[in-house]
Design a protein around this motif. Structure first.
Motif, PDB file in Angstrom:
ATOM      1  N   SER A  50       0.862  -1.271   0.010  1.00  0.00           N
ATOM      2  CA  SER A  50      -0.160   0.080  -0.037  1.00  0.00           C
ATOM      3  C   SER A  50       1.033   1.255  -0.223  1.00  0.00           C
ATOM      4  O   SER A  50       2.121   1.215   0.729  1.00  0.00           O
ATOM      5  CB  SER A  50      -0.943  -0.015   1.285  1.00  0.00           C
ATOM      6  N   ASN A  51       0.450   2.220  -0.776  1.00  0.00           N
ATOM      7  CA  ASN A  51       1.293   3.586  -0.499  1.00  0.00           C
ATOM      8  C   ASN A  51       2.637   3.152  -1.313  1.00  0.00           C
ATOM      9  O   ASN A  51       3.586   4.476  -1.001  1.00  0.00           O
ATOM     10  CB  ASN A  51       1.371   4.226   0.713  1.00  0.00           C
ATOM     11  N   PHE A  52       2.925   2.338  -2.266  1.00  0.00           N
ATOM     12  CA  PHE A  52       4.241   2.387  -3.033  1.00  0.00           C
ATOM     13  C   PHE A  52       4.281   2.992  -4.269  1.00  0.00           C
ATOM     14  O   PHE A  52       3.195   2.998  -5.051  1.00  0.00           O
ATOM     15  CB  PHE A  52       4.607   0.896  -3.037  1.00  0.00           C
ATOM     16  N   ASP A  53       5.250   3.650  -4.664  1.00  0.00           N
ATOM     17  CA  ASP A  53       5.578   4.337  -5.938  1.00  0.00           C
ATOM     18  C   ASP A  53       6.026   3.116  -6.889  1.00  0.00           C
ATOM     19  O   ASP A  53       6.478   2.094  -6.337  1.00  0.00           O
ATOM     20  CB  ASP A  53       6.345   5.651  -5.598  1.00  0.00           C
ATOM     21  N   VAL A  54       6.336   3.560  -7.991  1.00  0.00           N
ATOM     22  CA  VAL A  54       6.757   2.666  -8.968  1.00  0.00           C
ATOM     23  C   VAL A  54       8.122   1.910  -8.574  1.00  0.00           C
ATOM     24  O   VAL A  54       8.387   0.894  -8.809  1.00  0.00           O
ATOM     25  CB  VAL A  54       6.939   3.075 -10.391  1.00  0.00           C
ATOM     26  N   ALA A  55       9.055   2.899  -8.261  1.00  0.00           N
ATOM     27  CA  ALA A  55      10.569   2.476  -7.789  1.00  0.00           C
ATOM     28  C   ALA A  55      10.129   1.550  -6.673  1.00  0.00           C
ATOM     29  O   ALA A  55      11.248   0.161  -6.641  1.00  0.00           O
ATOM     30  CB  ALA A  55      11.206   3.561  -7.509  1.00  0.00           C
ATOM     31  N   GLN A  56       9.544   1.820  -5.616  1.00  0.00           N
ATOM     32  CA  GLN A  56       9.384   0.687  -4.453  1.00  0.00           C
ATOM     33  C   GLN A  56       8.432  -0.450  -4.922  1.00  0.00           C
ATOM     34  O   GLN A  56       8.878  -1.701  -4.454  1.00  0.00           O
ATOM     35  CB  GLN A  56       8.446   1.481  -3.377  1.00  0.00           C
ATOM     36  N   LEU A  57       7.686  -0.654  -5.935  1.00  0.00           N
ATOM     37  CA  LEU A  57       7.001  -1.806  -6.363  1.00  0.00           C
ATOM     38  C   LEU A  57       8.067  -2.496  -7.058  1.00  0.00           C
ATOM     39  O   LEU A  57       8.112  -3.839  -6.855  1.00  0.00           O
ATOM     40  CB  LEU A  57       5.968  -1.603  -7.263  1.00  0.00           C
ATOM     41  N   GLU A  58       8.960  -2.020  -7.711  1.00  0.00           N
ATOM     42  CA  GLU A  58       9.800  -2.580  -8.476  1.00  0.00           C
ATOM     43  C   GLU A  58      10.983  -3.542  -7.532  1.00  0.00           C
ATOM     44  O   GLU A  58      11.134  -4.745  -7.844  1.00  0.00           O
ATOM     45  CB  GLU A  58      10.796  -1.661  -9.373  1.00  0.00           C
ATOM     46  N   ARG A  59      11.163  -2.854  -6.615  1.00  0.00           N
ATOM     47  CA  ARG A  59      12.179  -3.503  -5.439  1.00  0.00           C
ATOM     48  C   ARG A  59      11.210  -4.743  -4.781  1.00  0.00           C
ATOM     49  O   ARG A  59      11.847  -5.989  -4.499  1.00  0.00           O
ATOM     50  CB  ARG A  59      12.414  -2.400  -4.337  1.00  0.00           C
ATOM     51  N   ALA A  60       9.973  -4.554  -4.457  1.00  0.00           N
ATOM     52  CA  ALA A  60       9.208  -5.701  -3.672  1.00  0.00           C
ATOM     53  C   ALA A  60       9.177  -6.714  -4.826  1.00  0.00           C
ATOM     54  O   ALA A  60       9.184  -7.886  -4.200  1.00  0.00           O
ATOM     55  CB  ALA A  60       7.901  -5.006  -3.538  1.00  0.00           C
ATOM     56  N   GLN A  61       8.731  -6.535  -6.045  1.00  0.00           N
ATOM     57  CA  GLN A  61       8.589  -7.416  -6.938  1.00  0.00           C
ATOM     58  C   GLN A  61       9.842  -8.329  -7.299  1.00  0.00           C
ATOM     59  O   GLN A  61       9.739  -9.598  -7.729  1.00  0.00           O
ATOM     60  CB  GLN A  61       8.249  -7.110  -8.253  1.00  0.00           C
TER      61      GLN A  61
END
Length: 336
Positions: free
Chosen positions: A166-177
């Protein structure tokens, strides 16, 4: 009610899900004021009867209280109609001072999962989400990789079915994925808060990440029942009164004008302004579902009505002049 698959998970969710921030009650930093638990349970149960099949909550809402209320609902609804339960972690609080802080530490997150399982009285959480990559949202999101790894471990242990953020930006989504599969993103999205349209929604569509939008009614502002007089009478412990720029001038006049336009469109369809505001969010194909909140059963039907209308191009053009200039407004620092 129509159901959509949440990202690449095996979860099929209704277009509308019930949020629990407002029913968390008072006595915590982001309270919406006092709330009767009986009303909360009745509202949630009626929503389930109407076809809503997921409840979104969080450990921090009411400092555990919203999860406890949700757990009571899960116990009183027959197993055949039991809704999916989504919750969130990473915001923790001091038991003595009740001060909220943020932690992505693996040990902390695993303890939060166990405590949420206990309050919800379930053996498995259907969707467990990292609530914030950092709090306040100051850009310091160290620890995302370790946090996602511990959620992957909890999933392997059978404690959670799917992982979201929740509340992640694209860069943070990429790190999570890069660490594990991310089934969904829960971002703020409404006619008054549109930042995610520029980069985040396209990225989620491309990456097959489900989107469950929160603040679709802008903390009640787009319901059609929020007037200047009602805002002035909000309890002093209601965070919207003093912390939300959308509830204050100069934005308030524009926002109320938008609500009036939505109410006029709704009248043509026999629905409320709230239903139009939710339908506006659901118009985006990438949005899997929208989170709404109700304090009482009589508020539920007006929200679910959003699923039976489709805004025409002409109606969207009627709304457009009343939207904020540019791409959205600043996301408020809150625990949504």
């Amino acid at each position: 009610m129509q159901k959509n698959r949440l990202g690449t998970s095996d979860l099929l969710i209704s277009l509308i899900g019930m949020g629990t921030w407002a029913i968390a009650g008072q006595g915590w930093e982001y309270s919406w004021g006092a709330q009767d638990d009986g009303d909360s349970l009745a509202a949630l149960e009626y929503a389930v009867e109407r076809g809503v099949n997921w409840i979104d909550t969080a450990a921090v809402y009411g400092l555990g209280h919203a999860e406890t209320v949700t757990g009571k609902l899960l116990r009183q609804v027959p197993a055949s109609r039991r809704p999916l339960v989504f919750t969130k972690g990473s915001l923790v609080w001091d038991r003595a001072t009740r001060e909220i802080s943020h932690s992505l530490a693996p040990q902390s997150l695993m303890m939060e999962i166990e405590e949420s399982l206990f309050r919800l009285q379930v053996d498995v959480i259907d969707l467990y989400q990292i609530h914030w990559p950092a709090f306040p949202a100051d850009g310091n999101s160290e620890g995302i990789e370790d946090a996602m790894a511990i959620l992957a471990k909890a999933k392997a242990q059978g404690k959670i079915r799917a992982i979201g953020v929740s509340n992640f930006d694209v860069a943070q989504l990429e790190r999570a994925q890069a660490v594990t599969d991310v089934a969904s993103l829960q971002p703020p999205y409404s006619a008054l808060m549109r930042e995610i349209e520029e980069q985040i929604l396209p990225y989620c569509a491309e990456s097959k990440i489900g989107v469950i939008a929160y603040s679709t009614l802008q903390s009640g502002l787009l319901t059609g029942s929020m007037t200047r007089e009602r805002i002035a009478k909000l309890p002093e412990d209601d965070w919207r009164k003093s912390r939300s720029a959308d509830f204050q001038e100069p934005r308030l006049s524009r926002n109320l004008a938008l609500v009036e336009v939505m109410a006029n469109i709704g009248a043509r369809h026999g629905v409320s302004a709230a239903a139009v505001a939710i339908a506006w969010v659901l118009r985006a194909p990438v949005v899997t579902g929208a989170i709404v909140g109700a304090r009482r059963p009589d508020q539920v039907d007006g929200l679910i009505d959003a699923t039976r209308i489709r805004l025409s191009d002409n109606e969207l053009e009627e709304i457009r002049p009343y939207l904020p200039q540019g791409v959205g407004t600043n996301v408020p620092s809150s625990v949504a």
